[in-house]
Design a protein around this motif. Sequence first.
Motif, mmCIF file in Angstrom:
data_model
loop_
_atom_site.group_PDB
_atom_site.id
_atom_site.type_symbol
_atom_site.label_atom_id
_atom_site.label_comp_id
_atom_site.label_asym_id
_atom_site.label_seq_id
_atom_site.Cartn_x
_atom_site.Cartn_y
_atom_site.Cartn_z
ATOM 1 N N UNK A 299 27.682 51.177 33.633
ATOM 2 C CA UNK A 299 27.305 52.284 34.511
ATOM 3 C C UNK A 299 28.124 53.536 34.250
ATOM 4 N N UNK A 300 29.446 53.357 34.178
ATOM 5 C CA UNK A 300 30.313 54.536 34.060
ATOM 6 C C UNK A 300 30.837 54.778 32.643
ATOM 7 N N UNK A 301 30.803 53.755 31.823
ATOM 8 C CA UNK A 301 31.331 53.897 30.469
ATOM 9 C C UNK A 301 32.799 53.540 30.370
ATOM 10 N N UNK A 302 33.390 53.125 31.466
ATOM 11 C CA UNK A 302 34.804 52.733 31.474
ATOM 12 C C UNK A 302 35.049 51.893 32.728
ATOM 13 N N UNK A 303 36.199 51.238 32.760
ATOM 14 C CA UNK A 303 36.650 50.579 33.984
ATOM 15 C C UNK A 303 38.040 51.104 34.314
ATOM 16 N N UNK A 304 38.358 51.133 35.580
ATOM 17 C CA UNK A 304 39.646 51.652 36.039
ATOM 18 C C UNK A 304 40.517 50.516 36.563
ATOM 19 N N UNK A 305 41.781 50.841 36.807
ATOM 20 C CA UNK A 305 42.684 49.859 37.407
ATOM 21 C C UNK A 305 42.159 49.456 38.787
ATOM 22 N N UNK A 306 41.531 50.406 39.490
ATOM 23 C CA UNK A 306 40.955 50.107 40.801
ATOM 24 C C UNK A 306 39.820 49.100 40.706
ATOM 25 N N UNK A 307 39.024 49.195 39.625
ATOM 26 C CA UNK A 307 37.937 48.223 39.426
ATOM 27 C C UNK A 307 38.501 46.813 39.271
ATOM 28 N N UNK A 308 39.566 46.705 38.515
ATOM 29 C CA UNK A 308 40.166 45.392 38.280
ATOM 30 C C UNK A 308 40.713 44.824 39.583
ATOM 31 N N UNK A 309 41.392 45.662 40.335
ATOM 32 C CA UNK A 309 41.948 45.221 41.613
ATOM 33 C C UNK A 309 40.835 44.789 42.566
ATOM 34 N N UNK A 310 39.745 45.521 42.551
ATOM 35 C CA UNK A 310 38.647 45.225 43.467
ATOM 36 C C UNK A 310 37.981 43.898 43.134
ATOM 37 N N UNK A 311 37.737 43.621 41.838
ATOM 38 C CA UNK A 311 37.096 42.345 41.491
ATOM 39 C C UNK A 311 38.061 41.179 41.711
ATOM 40 N N UNK A 312 39.358 41.415 41.554
ATOM 41 C CA UNK A 312 40.342 40.366 41.838
ATOM 42 C C UNK A 312 40.309 39.993 43.317
ATOM 43 N N UNK A 313 40.167 41.004 44.148
ATOM 44 C CA UNK A 313 40.115 40.773 45.591
ATOM 45 C C UNK A 313 38.806 40.090 45.991
ATOM 46 N N UNK A 314 37.699 40.465 45.311
ATOM 47 C CA UNK A 314 36.386 39.928 45.660
ATOM 48 C C UNK A 314 36.240 38.478 45.207
ATOM 49 N N UNK A 315 36.873 38.125 44.077
ATOM 50 C CA UNK A 315 36.737 36.760 43.538
ATOM 51 C C UNK A 315 38.124 36.151 43.292
ATOM 52 N N UNK A 316 38.856 35.900 44.366
ATOM 53 C CA UNK A 316 40.241 35.405 44.219
ATOM 54 C C UNK A 316 40.318 34.010 43.597
ATOM 55 N N UNK A 317 39.231 33.252 43.675
ATOM 56 C CA UNK A 317 39.243 31.884 43.136
ATOM 57 C C UNK A 317 39.205 31.869 41.611
ATOM 58 N N UNK A 318 38.855 33.005 40.981
ATOM 59 C CA UNK A 318 38.776 33.083 39.516
ATOM 60 C C UNK A 318 40.036 33.701 38.936
ATOM 61 N N UNK A 319 40.360 33.264 37.747
ATOM 62 C CA UNK A 319 41.570 33.777 37.092
ATOM 63 C C UNK A 319 41.227 35.048 36.306
ATOM 64 N N UNK A 320 40.963 34.912 35.021
ATOM 65 C CA UNK A 320 40.652 36.060 34.161
ATOM 66 C C UNK A 320 39.144 36.352 34.167
ATOM 67 N N UNK A 321 38.750 37.635 34.013
ATOM 68 C CA UNK A 321 37.336 37.937 33.778
ATOM 69 C C UNK A 321 36.921 37.346 32.430
ATOM 70 N N UNK A 322 35.772 36.681 32.386
ATOM 71 C CA UNK A 322 35.354 36.000 31.160
ATOM 72 C C UNK A 322 33.935 36.372 30.787
ATOM 73 N N UNK A 323 33.700 36.470 29.471
ATOM 74 C CA UNK A 323 32.369 36.619 28.898
ATOM 75 C C UNK A 323 32.382 36.042 27.501
#
Length: 499
Positions: A299-323
């Motif tokens: 969507x934006x062409x980049x991710x921010x530190x805030x994006x990382x913090x937000x997904x960590x808070x939303x999915x605390x049961x997961x460790x690293x983002x994976x693909x």
Amino acid sequence: MSDHNWKFIRLILSWQGLFTIVFTNYLLILNLVTEPAIAQTKQDCSVSLKATQEKEKLRLLSLKGNKDAESRYQKLLKQHTKELQNCRIQTWPETQAIWLRLYPCDTQPGRVDQIMDRIVNQGYNQVYLEVFYDGRVLLPAATNPTVWPAVVRTPGTEKFDLLALAIKKGQQRGLKVYAWMFTNNFGYTYAQRKDRQDAIARNGKNQTSLSVVEDSSQVFIDPYNTQAKTDYYRMVQQVMRRRPDGILFDYVRYPRQTGSDSIATKVHDLWLFTSATQEVLLRRAKNSKGLELIRRFLTRGYISAGDIAEVNKRYPQEDEPLWEGRIPQKKQKSLPSVEEKQRVLQLDLWLLTVAHAMQGILDFVALASSPAKQQGIPAGVVFFPEGNQALGQGYDSRLQPWDKFPKTLEWHPMSYANCGNANCIVAQVQQVLKMAQPGTKVIPALAGKWGESISNRPSLEVQMQALRQLSPQIKAVSHFAYSWQYPEHDGERKFCNSR
């Protein structure tokens, strides 16, 4: 002497004259059939001028209905076929091919014969016949089930199968005839269909290739789009029913852009902004964190530190983002900074989107070549050796992943580098040979003309000699194109000018 005796003598003399004429013609025909037209000591397997002229003379006479000329013409074709086969076995390269485009005017009687004769006369034993290009297909207009218009649409020729005729005439002369097809470039006519708009590739600026390529005939499609894949597969099936000796896929890439846009450096430069492409990309996520970050990056062409913090808070049961393809760094004694984590994830997302774009090309070629594979017919890919370059953290805008093409496909690198000599051409071929897996058939395509340089390119003789010294791996070479070898004849055929 009586008048009766004189009449008898004159009759004998007339018979002798007739016998002399017949016997002389017999010797001429015998000589024509038995005298080699291709000298075994020649290095290019070309037919002698004398035999070339005789063959053309017989072709023209047979067109006028001369049965004797037709018989002699067919015998000569068989002779030249055998001699060409013998010569190519003994002469480098074993396979010498030429690229050919046919025109509607080539439906005229004898035209295809003339073209194929010229190709044999020049020592070629393969033809790469252009079957799908500029949004048109070389199928009969009356029985063309594809979404593209036929090349031949002249009134009265609706049922004329120029593709089948060219394959037949080539094979009669010992030529292997490959069908040469544009691939991801579907042509302008496809873009005019209202029911195919979703199949056309778009970048993050909502542009199609019509906005970024100077040649308006070029329209590139989304290789993940089901409709585009279905349309192309059906056309390949129609071509394969004509039983060509092989099939070549060209334009196996994305659009080539100019200036600063020639290097893709950010996700919005990539052709990922269609629903089909994005659906497959999002499925590459291996957990919820990964999925959400991919969405935000697109969507934006980049991710921010805030994006990382937000997904960590939303999915605390997961460790690293994976693909797919992502292997997180092993945990270190000291935790990485937020900035370092953001930098690593953003780079990984960039590499994922580039790989996804390239994988679309690879998957499309695998689908397109499957009918040939099923029939045991060779298939090949045509590419630019520089089309896959990584430039810093950017990539050549064509994103042509030729180094990932399987060795089961023939590799046809378009070695068109232009530096006034053959050195840069050889360098391109060397690069491809270096990257090719053992067993890969590498068949360089050269641009040029016999006997003279053209557009600052050395003659084909010079280019061929340079390649011959390069590698014993190379046993086949192709030349672009018939129109370069015979520009006058090509112009005549475009406009139906008879000679």
